[in-house]
Design a protein around this motif. Sequence first.
Motif, PDB file in Angstrom:
ATOM      1  N   ALA A  92      -2.386   1.336  -0.040  1.00 50.39           N
ATOM      2  CA  ALA A  92      -2.647   1.018  -1.442  1.00 50.39           C
ATOM      3  C   ALA A  92      -1.384   0.509  -2.123  1.00 50.39           C
TER       4      ALA A  92
ATOM      5  N   ASP B 112      -5.409  -4.622   2.824  1.00 49.25           N
ATOM      6  CA  ASP B 112      -6.664  -4.036   3.275  1.00 49.25           C
ATOM      7  C   ASP B 112      -6.694  -4.022   4.797  1.00 49.25           C
TER       8      ASP B 112
ATOM      9  N   ARG C 292       0.006   1.973 -10.743  1.00 49.35           N
ATOM     10  CA  ARG C 292       0.641   0.762 -10.215  1.00 49.35           C
ATOM     11  C   ARG C 292       1.920   0.417 -10.960  1.00 49.35           C
TER      12      ARG C 292
ATOM     13  N   ARG D  44      -0.752  -2.881  -1.100  1.00 46.04           N
ATOM     14  CA  ARG D  44      -1.839  -3.767  -1.542  1.00 46.04           C
ATOM     15  C   ARG D  44      -2.376  -4.617  -0.395  1.00 46.04           C
TER      16      ARG D  44
END
Length: 256
Positions: free
Chosen positions: A109, A114, A81, A112
Amino acid sequence: MANAVALLRTEALSVRFGGEVAVDGVSAAFYPGTLTAIVGPNGAGKTTFFNLISGQIRASAGEVWLKGERITRLSVPQRARRGLGRAFQLTNLFPGLSVFENVRLAVQAEARRDFRLLSLASEHRDLNARSADLLETVGLRARAGAPASALSHGDQRKLEVALLLAGRPDVFMFDEPTAGMSVDEVPPVLDLIAAIKRDREKAILLVEHKMDVIRALADRVIVLHQGRLVADGVPEAVMALAVVQEAYLGSTGSEG
């Protein structure tokens, strides 16, 4: 490089496995706009050094710094990250998912976000568009619907480059990216690495045994031998050193 600021550096980085020192006090700095090849004979500590930098192995001593932040105690995801991207000797893909799904997960990802199980695809057009663009970049858009397991080894390496690019790293780490490839599969992957190199804000670390690859891509070579850094400089000068001739040039294969 006296006036350049290192993106990544190690200070006296070491690791012991039992009584054996696998990496012994390695201090090195890696700069934007530079591709550094890391070479050495089998068992020299190259992959272990990579593992220490990327967090797969915890250091026994020493430090790792990324963009001025000490990351020595951070986990692999935390390092990623912060801008550290790594490709492995063996491809690290989801073989049962499609090529597109592999990339979309990496893009997700990085963003960030979902995906909700029942969400509409229209809500994620930006992620889908970036995924498609990355597949175009690595030459895999035509294989988007194929399972990753159906790709040739060379195409799997291209897909792994797409996953790396999805994370927008500042430092790219490639561990023998051409290992196991046929002669025809090598040039497209090297072209992708060369394209990354043209971004002068990125640093690239490359573990590689093939001399033609090193000559074609490297701005700098560092040599590890018995876990120690024994040479560091431009490729022509480093490869001419007696210690390198003796320790490296006669070796073949991959490091354990």
